[in-house]
Structure formats: C-alpha cells, structure tokens
Design a protein around this motif. Sequence first.
Motif, short mmCIF file in Angstrom:
data_model
loop_
_atom_site.label_atom_id
_atom_site.label_comp_id
_atom_site.label_asym_id
_atom_site.label_seq_id
_atom_site.Cartn_x
_atom_site.Cartn_y
_atom_site.Cartn_z
N MET A 1 4.37 14.72 -14.34
CA MET A 1 4.73 13.31 -14.22
C MET A 1 4.61 12.85 -12.77
O MET A 1 4.65 13.66 -11.84
N LEU A 2 4.47 11.57 -12.60
CA LEU A 2 4.48 10.95 -11.26
C LEU A 2 5.77 10.17 -11.10
O LEU A 2 6.07 9.27 -11.88
N SER A 3 6.57 10.51 -10.09
CA SER A 3 7.77 9.76 -9.78
C SER A 3 7.38 8.43 -9.13
O SER A 3 6.23 8.21 -8.76
N ASP A 4 8.37 7.55 -8.95
CA ASP A 4 8.10 6.29 -8.25
C ASP A 4 7.63 6.56 -6.82
O ASP A 4 6.75 5.87 -6.31
N ALA A 5 8.22 7.58 -6.18
CA ALA A 5 7.79 7.94 -4.82
C ALA A 5 6.35 8.43 -4.82
O ALA A 5 5.56 8.11 -3.92
N ASP A 6 5.99 9.23 -5.84
CA ASP A 6 4.60 9.70 -5.97
C ASP A 6 3.65 8.51 -6.14
O ASP A 6 2.56 8.48 -5.55
N ALA A 7 4.07 7.55 -6.96
CA ALA A 7 3.22 6.39 -7.23
C ALA A 7 3.01 5.56 -5.96
O ALA A 7 1.92 5.05 -5.71
N ALA A 8 4.06 5.44 -5.15
CA ALA A 8 3.93 4.70 -3.90
C ALA A 8 2.97 5.40 -2.95
O ALA A 8 2.14 4.76 -2.29
N ALA A 9 3.07 6.72 -2.88
CA ALA A 9 2.16 7.49 -2.02
C ALA A 9 0.73 7.38 -2.53
O ALA A 9 -0.23 7.27 -1.75
N LEU A 10 0.57 7.41 -3.86
CA LEU A 10 -0.77 7.30 -4.45
C LEU A 10 -1.36 5.92 -4.16
O LEU A 10 -2.57 5.81 -3.90
N TYR A 11 -0.52 4.89 -4.17
CA TYR A 11 -1.02 3.54 -3.85
C TYR A 11 -1.65 3.53 -2.46
O TYR A 11 -2.72 2.94 -2.25
N ASP A 12 -0.99 4.16 -1.51
CA ASP A 12 -1.54 4.19 -0.15
C ASP A 12 -2.87 4.92 -0.10
O ASP A 12 -3.76 4.56 0.67
N ARG A 13 -3.00 5.95 -0.91
CA ARG A 13 -4.28 6.68 -0.97
C ARG A 13 -5.38 5.83 -1.56
O ARG A 13 -6.53 5.84 -1.08
N LEU A 14 -5.05 5.10 -2.61
CA LEU A 14 -6.05 4.30 -3.30
C LEU A 14 -6.37 3.00 -2.55
O LEU A 14 -7.48 2.47 -2.68
N ASN A 15 -5.41 2.51 -1.78
CA ASN A 15 -5.56 1.21 -1.13
C ASN A 15 -5.20 1.29 0.36
O ASN A 15 -4.27 0.62 0.82
N PRO A 16 -5.90 2.08 1.14
CA PRO A 16 -5.57 2.18 2.56
C PRO A 16 -5.85 0.87 3.29
O PRO A 16 -6.86 0.21 3.03
N TRP A 17 -4.94 0.49 4.19
CA TRP A 17 -5.16 -0.72 4.99
C TRP A 17 -6.14 -0.39 6.10
O TRP A 17 -5.86 0.42 6.98
N ASP A 18 -7.32 -1.00 6.07
CA ASP A 18 -8.38 -0.62 7.00
C ASP A 18 -9.23 -1.85 7.35
O ASP A 18 -10.25 -2.11 6.70
N PRO A 19 -8.83 -2.61 8.37
CA PRO A 19 -9.59 -3.81 8.75
C PRO A 19 -11.04 -3.53 9.13
O PRO A 19 -11.90 -4.40 8.99
N ALA A 20 -11.32 -2.32 9.60
CA ALA A 20 -12.70 -1.99 9.97
C ALA A 20 -13.58 -1.83 8.74
O ALA A 20 -14.80 -1.99 8.81
N ARG A 21 -12.97 -1.53 7.61
CA ARG A 21 -13.72 -1.27 6.38
C ARG A 21 -13.68 -2.44 5.40
O ARG A 21 -14.68 -2.72 4.74
N TRP A 22 -12.52 -3.11 5.32
CA TRP A 22 -12.34 -4.14 4.29
C TRP A 22 -12.23 -5.51 4.93
O TRP A 22 -11.32 -5.77 5.72
N PRO A 23 -13.13 -6.45 4.62
CA PRO A 23 -13.05 -7.80 5.19
C PRO A 23 -11.73 -8.51 4.88
O PRO A 23 -11.26 -9.31 5.70
N SER A 24 -11.14 -8.24 3.73
CA SER A 24 -9.86 -8.87 3.40
C SER A 24 -8.78 -8.43 4.39
O SER A 24 -7.98 -9.26 4.86
N ASP A 25 -8.75 -7.15 4.73
CA ASP A 25 -7.76 -6.66 5.69
C ASP A 25 -8.02 -7.26 7.07
O ASP A 25 -7.08 -7.61 7.79
N ALA A 26 -9.28 -7.37 7.45
CA ALA A 26 -9.62 -7.96 8.76
C ALA A 26 -9.19 -9.42 8.82
O ALA A 26 -8.72 -9.90 9.87
#
Length: 242
Positions: A1-26
């Motif tokens: 199972m994935l706990s809520d904490a696991d899900a939050a960590a997974l979100y960061d993996r799937l959606n890293p904040w990266d202005p150099a890569r993603w125009p939306s973040d920039a």
Amino acid sequence: MLSDADAAALYDRLNPWDPARWPSDAFYDGLVAAAGSVLDLGCGTGQMLRQAREHGHTGRLTGIDPDPAALDRARRRTDVEWVAGRAADIPWEAEFELAVMTGHAFQCLVTDREVADSLAAVRRALRPGGRFAFETRHPQARAWKHWTPANASEVTDDTGRVLRTGHRVESVTGDVVTFTETTTEAGTVLRTDRTSLRFLDVPALDAFLAGAGLLVEARYGDWHCGRLTSESREIVTIARRA
C-alpha cells in the motif's frame, strides 16, 4: 500500500518543480521573483515556494493547502509560512502582492459556491492592486480524453520501487470530469484515489472573477504568453484586485 506520506513523496517525483524544463514553472517563477509577498493556494508539497527561497527570495512566502501529508513535506523548509486550509478559508486581509494557484489546482473548485467563496477570499487577501495568477485547462482541448491507463507514468520512488500511475475517467457531467488515479507495483494495486475537476470556459470563468471583484489584466493561451485561440489548451489568467 501507499500511505498519504508515500503519495506526497510520489507526487514530487512525478511533478518536480523545474523552471528550466517546464515553461509553466518558469512563468510562475518569474511572477514570484518579482513580488515582495506571495500566497500559494493549494501549495501541496511547497516545491515552488521552497525553491523561491533557495534562490534568494527575501520577502514573505506563504503556502496554504488542506493535505496534511503534503504540508508535512513542505514544512521541511522552516523559513516559509505553511498553513493548513482551503482557499475559501484564507484568513488574511490585504497582505499579499501576489496570489497564485499552480498545477491546475483551480480546477479542484468544483461547485459554484466553492469557486465564488475561494475567489472572494483571494481578493480579500490581496493588497489593492494585487494580482492573482492561475491556469485552468481549456475545455475545448478535452484533456481528459488522454487520461487512460495506456498513458500511465512510471517512476522509481525513494525506496527503489518502480511504480506506475494511471488514470481512468469515470464520468463527464456538464463541465465536471471525475476520474480515478491508480498506482501499481508489478501489477499490484497500491492505491486508488478519486478526483473531480471542473473545466470552466472563458465566459463562465470571467463571470466568477467579476463577481469577486477581480479584473482580468492578462489572458494567455500558453505558457509563452501567446494569444488565447481556438487551439489553446490552457486558459492562463492574471487578474487584479480593483
């Protein structure tokens, strides 16, 4: 199972904040850098504000989110103000130059009451002339057509597990799309979450903004500040408190 904490960590993996890569973040990174005080609504794990501080932002940075597990990750950075709550719960009055909702968080406001109450609270939180920047997927692009198990994402989590996260649409009722997000490991279901998102078109969106006393200052159809057209996939809005 994935706990809520696991899900939050997974979100960061799937959606890293990266202005150099993603125009939306920039796009948002530039707005945040130019503002002396910033309120991030639906801040999640706080990636945007944490990076802003790391990159030298010296003003007030505040994030609000209802998810305790996401805020636990955000609070690893203690020089940013983190608050538990929803947009409609905003307690501040005339304290911020800029408010933002990134990652299509605005679409989580599903009912008319949620939208109206949240926008009214945003206006109260802004200083006179303060700005609110956010985006919503343009309904004409029908983004949900691509939310299928065949388009699942694969990522390795912090423990080395290879996880697949896929989506399946359950219903499209008016402008509200309800879908499930399922995370699996080697075919075994670890977690399933159900979400509803609202796809407002421009006239309806602008009616809500006007009703809250927010004036549209700029409107774009992409993250490069392109014109909103019949082909646009996003409705990117900057509104100003009158």
